[in-house]
Scaffold this motif. Structure first.
Motif, PDB file in Angstrom:
ATOM      1  N   LEU A 108       1.055  -1.173   0.157  1.00 48.74           N
ATOM      2  CA  LEU A 108      -0.099  -0.005  -0.125  1.00 48.74           C
ATOM      3  C   LEU A 108       0.971   1.340   0.048  1.00 48.74           C
ATOM      4  O   LEU A 108       0.372   2.103  -0.433  1.00 48.74           O
ATOM      5  N   LYS A 109       2.062   1.177   0.548  1.00 48.31           N
ATOM      6  CA  LYS A 109       2.919   2.417   0.708  1.00 48.31           C
ATOM      7  C   LYS A 109       3.944   2.430  -0.694  1.00 48.31           C
ATOM      8  O   LYS A 109       4.656   3.217  -0.808  1.00 48.31           O
ATOM      9  N   GLY A 110       3.820   1.273  -1.574  1.00 49.35           N
ATOM     10  CA  GLY A 110       4.763   1.367  -2.678  1.00 49.35           C
ATOM     11  C   GLY A 110       6.237   1.187  -2.430  1.00 49.35           C
ATOM     12  O   GLY A 110       6.999   1.679  -3.098  1.00 49.35           O
ATOM     13  N   VAL A 111       6.405   0.360  -1.583  1.00 43.79           N
ATOM     14  CA  VAL A 111       7.944  -0.114  -1.119  1.00 43.79           C
ATOM     15  C   VAL A 111       8.321  -1.308  -1.836  1.00 43.79           C
ATOM     16  O   VAL A 111       7.446  -2.165  -1.987  1.00 43.79           O
ATOM     17  N   LYS A 112       9.375  -1.231  -2.622  1.00 48.81           N
ATOM     18  CA  LYS A 112       9.498  -2.432  -3.768  1.00 48.81           C
ATOM     19  C   LYS A 112      10.524  -3.482  -3.494  1.00 48.81           C
ATOM     20  O   LYS A 112      10.879  -4.170  -4.211  1.00 48.81           O
ATOM     21  N   ARG A 113      11.213  -3.172  -2.355  1.00 47.25           N
ATOM     22  CA  ARG A 113      12.503  -4.042  -2.117  1.00 47.25           C
ATOM     23  C   ARG A 113      12.612  -4.332  -0.564  1.00 47.25           C
ATOM     24  O   ARG A 113      12.729  -3.399   0.235  1.00 47.25           O
ATOM     25  N   ILE A 114      12.482  -5.478  -0.356  1.00 48.53           N
ATOM     26  CA  ILE A 114      12.711  -6.131   1.193  1.00 48.53           C
ATOM     27  C   ILE A 114      13.583  -6.980   1.358  1.00 48.53           C
ATOM     28  O   ILE A 114      13.649  -8.276   0.388  1.00 48.53           O
ATOM     29  N   VAL A 115      14.602  -6.927   2.286  1.00 47.98           N
ATOM     30  CA  VAL A 115      15.621  -8.138   2.639  1.00 47.98           C
ATOM     31  C   VAL A 115      14.905  -8.652   3.703  1.00 47.98           C
ATOM     32  O   VAL A 115      14.619  -8.023   4.711  1.00 47.98           O
ATOM     33  N   PHE A 116      14.467  -9.925   3.747  1.00 44.47           N
ATOM     34  CA  PHE A 116      13.832 -10.698   4.737  1.00 44.47           C
ATOM     35  C   PHE A 116      15.142 -11.614   5.595  1.00 44.47           C
ATOM     36  O   PHE A 116      15.518 -12.577   4.808  1.00 44.47           O
ATOM     37  N   ALA A 117      14.879 -11.509   6.957  1.00 43.25           N
ATOM     38  CA  ALA A 117      15.786 -12.446   7.487  1.00 43.25           C
ATOM     39  C   ALA A 117      15.019 -13.685   7.731  1.00 43.25           C
ATOM     40  O   ALA A 117      14.295 -13.994   8.807  1.00 43.25           O
ATOM     41  N   SER A 118      15.455 -14.601   6.787  1.00 44.45           N
ATOM     42  CA  SER A 118      14.798 -15.990   6.794  1.00 44.45           C
ATOM     43  C   SER A 118      15.959 -16.724   7.976  1.00 44.45           C
ATOM     44  O   SER A 118      16.797 -16.202   8.435  1.00 44.45           O
ATOM     45  N   SER A 119      15.775 -18.069   7.652  1.00 39.98           N
ATOM     46  CA  SER A 119      16.558 -18.904   8.632  1.00 39.98           C
ATOM     47  C   SER A 119      17.197 -20.120   8.111  1.00 39.98           C
ATOM     48  O   SER A 119      16.299 -20.781   7.396  1.00 39.98           O
ATOM     49  N   ASN A 120      18.264 -20.667   8.377  1.00 38.00           N
ATOM     50  CA  ASN A 120      18.663 -22.076   7.968  1.00 38.00           C
ATOM     51  C   ASN A 120      17.796 -22.964   8.395  1.00 38.00           C
ATOM     52  O   ASN A 120      17.599 -24.350   8.030  1.00 38.00           O
ATOM     53  N   HIS A 121      16.811 -22.721   9.451  1.00 37.75           N
ATOM     54  CA  HIS A 121      15.967 -23.826  10.087  1.00 37.75           C
ATOM     55  C   HIS A 121      14.807 -23.866   9.215  1.00 37.75           C
ATOM     56  O   HIS A 121      13.872 -24.977   9.668  1.00 37.75           O
ATOM     57  N   VAL A 122      14.666 -23.266   8.193  1.00 42.56           N
ATOM     58  CA  VAL A 122      13.589 -23.745   6.936  1.00 42.56           C
ATOM     59  C   VAL A 122      13.833 -24.968   6.660  1.00 42.56           C
ATOM     60  O   VAL A 122      13.171 -25.757   6.357  1.00 42.56           O
ATOM     61  N   THR A 123      15.394 -25.370   6.821  1.00 43.43           N
ATOM     62  CA  THR A 123      15.615 -26.455   5.917  1.00 43.43           C
ATOM     63  C   THR A 123      16.345 -27.528   6.881  1.00 43.43           C
ATOM     64  O   THR A 123      17.357 -28.121   6.797  1.00 43.43           O
ATOM     65  N   GLY A 124      16.258 -27.215   8.412  1.00 38.79           N
ATOM     66  CA  GLY A 124      17.054 -27.755   9.511  1.00 38.79           C
ATOM     67  C   GLY A 124      16.983 -29.167   9.662  1.00 38.79           C
ATOM     68  O   GLY A 124      17.814 -29.813  10.154  1.00 38.79           O
ATOM     69  N   PHE A 125      15.692 -29.937   8.709  1.00 34.13           N
ATOM     70  CA  PHE A 125      15.797 -31.543   8.791  1.00 34.13           C
ATOM     71  C   PHE A 125      16.711 -31.957   7.923  1.00 34.13           C
ATOM     72  O   PHE A 125      16.359 -33.363   7.540  1.00 34.13           O
ATOM     73  N   TYR A 126      17.377 -31.430   6.936  1.00 32.99           N
ATOM     74  CA  TYR A 126      18.267 -31.972   6.182  1.00 32.99           C
ATOM     75  C   TYR A 126      19.506 -32.655   7.076  1.00 32.99           C
ATOM     76  O   TYR A 126      19.845 -32.073   8.057  1.00 32.99           O
ATOM     77  N   ARG A 127      19.817 -33.573   6.518  1.00 31.15           N
ATOM     78  CA  ARG A 127      21.235 -34.006   7.268  1.00 31.15           C
ATOM     79  C   ARG A 127      22.739 -33.260   7.046  1.00 31.15           C
ATOM     80  O   ARG A 127      22.744 -32.680   5.966  1.00 31.15           O
ATOM     81  N   GLN A 128      23.477 -33.117   8.097  1.00 33.69           N
ATOM     82  CA  GLN A 128      24.753 -32.590   8.058  1.00 33.69           C
ATOM     83  C   GLN A 128      25.736 -33.411   6.933  1.00 33.69           C
ATOM     84  O   GLN A 128      26.703 -32.839   6.582  1.00 33.69           O
ATOM     85  N   ASP A 129      25.272 -34.511   6.407  1.00 41.84           N
ATOM     86  CA  ASP A 129      26.010 -35.025   5.356  1.00 41.84           C
ATOM     87  C   ASP A 129      25.364 -34.894   3.877  1.00 41.84           C
ATOM     88  O   ASP A 129      25.646 -35.572   2.839  1.00 41.84           O
ATOM     89  N   GLU A 130      24.502 -34.031   3.825  1.00 43.30           N
ATOM     90  CA  GLU A 130      23.913 -33.540   2.574  1.00 43.30           C
ATOM     91  C   GLU A 130      24.449 -32.187   2.284  1.00 43.30           C
ATOM     92  O   GLU A 130      24.431 -31.144   3.124  1.00 43.30           O
ATOM     93  N   VAL A 131      24.542 -32.025   1.136  1.00 47.57           N
ATOM     94  CA  VAL A 131      24.634 -30.367   0.649  1.00 47.57           C
ATOM     95  C   VAL A 131      23.419 -30.063  -0.118  1.00 47.57           C
ATOM     96  O   VAL A 131      23.263 -30.793  -1.186  1.00 47.57           O
ATOM     97  N   ILE A 132      22.824 -28.967   0.295  1.00 44.84           N
ATOM     98  CA  ILE A 132      21.466 -28.619  -0.507  1.00 44.84           C
ATOM     99  C   ILE A 132      21.676 -27.419  -1.022  1.00 44.84           C
ATOM    100  O   ILE A 132      22.475 -26.563  -0.778  1.00 44.84           O
ATOM    101  N   ASN A 133      20.758 -27.083  -1.933  1.00 43.28           N
ATOM    102  CA  ASN A 133      20.647 -25.791  -2.465  1.00 43.28           C
ATOM    103  C   ASN A 133      19.067 -25.402  -2.429  1.00 43.28           C
ATOM    104  O   ASN A 133      18.293 -25.825  -1.824  1.00 43.28           O
ATOM    105  N   THR A 134      19.135 -23.887  -2.820  1.00 45.07           N
ATOM    106  CA  THR A 134      17.894 -22.988  -2.453  1.00 45.07           C
ATOM    107  C   THR A 134      16.836 -23.613  -3.130  1.00 45.07           C
ATOM    108  O   THR A 134      15.463 -23.036  -3.056  1.00 45.07           O
ATOM    109  N   SER A 135      16.814 -24.447  -4.200  1.00 50.78           N
ATOM    110  CA  SER A 135      15.602 -24.853  -5.015  1.00 50.78           C
ATOM    111  C   SER A 135      14.965 -26.206  -4.409  1.00 50.78           C
ATOM    112  O   SER A 135      14.105 -26.637  -4.838  1.00 50.78           O
ATOM    113  N   MET A 136      15.741 -26.866  -3.226  1.00 48.14           N
ATOM    114  CA  MET A 136      14.925 -28.071  -2.766  1.00 48.14           C
ATOM    115  C   MET A 136      14.080 -27.733  -1.614  1.00 48.14           C
ATOM    116  O   MET A 136      14.132 -26.645  -1.021  1.00 48.14           O
ATOM    117  N   PRO A 137      13.086 -28.631  -1.508  1.00 46.86           N
ATOM    118  CA  PRO A 137      11.858 -28.252  -0.548  1.00 46.86           C
ATOM    119  C   PRO A 137      12.349 -28.037   0.828  1.00 46.86           C
ATOM    120  O   PRO A 137      13.272 -28.574   1.535  1.00 46.86           O
TER     121      PRO A 137
END
Ligand code: 15L
Length: 273
Positions: A108-137
């Motif tokens: 509503l105020k016309g702001v066009k760019r936000i930097v959002f502090a998300s977290s690694n805990h979005v993917t916290g249940f992947y294992r520490q012996d996996e290398v994941i990328n940002t396209s994985m669920p």
């Protein structure tokens, strides 16, 4: 604080939410170099404004306060909300209702760019012996990670429907130095945090992009290939602390879920009512 600043670009008025929080306090003096006016907000009193600052008290769950907060703002660094595993009620208020209020106010105020502090805990249940990328669920490791996954989806929806750009930074562990073996992989120095936030603010086109917030650590579980367009180049590394960390923590219990999963101890926090 980077000297010289990571970008010569200056925003007329930049908003930093959660300025009283752990990382908000680190970013507050650093972001001043990238704007004419830094508007800082938190639900609690932030004290007097420093030179070039505007101080607002605003609760994320208060839609009217958020509307006033976003007025006249060029871009937002959103560090506000709950940043640890907690009962559902504060997470719902800060990270679900709060995100909706922030993005509605931005629209509503016309702001066009936000930097959002998300977290690694979005993917916290992947294992520490996996290398994941940002396209994985997502595989959230609790209510907190789940709320950050919601935040990322919400940012995607506001990009698709309303053209508001967001960089969701899945922040690892941003501390003065890595404290344990897990942090050898997850560590993000405060200088690299500044570099990443500034890159996310100033990259010409981001749509909705997701990037892991980590330094240039030799041990890594996260692949930022899909976020190269953001132009973030970490310059610190956990490796200089490696021998001290390994001396402090020579053995890990490989049966402990905190050592198996990327989310570490967060995966063991008991469910809350
Ligand atoms: C986070 O998301 C938290 O905000 C922070 O307190 C740390 O615990 C960090 O993750 C981590 O995973 O180390």
């Amino acid at each position: 604080m980077l000297n010289p600043p990571a970008s010569p670009l200056k925003f007329p008025r930049l908003l930093l939410t959660g300025a009283g929080g752990n990382l908000g306090q680190k970013l507050r003096p650093r972001l001043k170099a990238y704007c004419d006016v830094l508007r800082v907000s938190d639900r609690l009193d932030l004290g007097a404004a420093a030179a070039g600052e505007e101080v607002h008290t605003a609760a994320l769950e208060d839609a009217d306060q958020m509307m006033a907060l976003l007025d006249g703002v060029s871009a937002v660094v959103h560090m506000g909300g709950v940043s640890t595993e907690q009962p559902w009620a504060p997470i719902l208020t800060g990270n679900i209702v709060g995100m909706v209020n922030l993005y509605e106010a931005a629209r509503l105020k016309g702001v066009k760019r936000i930097v959002f502090a998300s977290s690694n805990h979005v993917t916290g249940f992947y294992r520490q012996d996996e290398v994941i990328n940002t396209s994985m669920p997502p595989k959230p490791d609790g209510f907190y990670g789940l709320s950050k996954a919601f935040g990322e989806d919400l940012a995607q929806m506001y990009w698709d429907r309303w053209g508001i750009e967001t960089v969701s930074i899945r922040i690892g562990s941003s501390t003065p130095e890595p404290k344990d073996r897990r942090m050898l992989a997850t560590w993000l120095s405060h200088d690299d945090l500044e570099r990443l936030v500034v890159a996310a603010l100033t990259a010409p086109i981001v749509g909705h992009s997701i990037v892991y917030g980590m330094s240039d650590n030799q041990t890594t579980w996260w692949d930022n290939t899909h976020a190269k367009h953001i132009g973030y180049r970490p310059q610190d590394s956990s490796d200089v602390f490696r021998s001290a960390v390994e001396a402090r923590q020579p053995l890990v219990d490989t049966k402990d879920p905190a050592a198996i999963y990327q989310g570490g101890a967060f995966v063991k926090v008991a469910p809350h009512g």
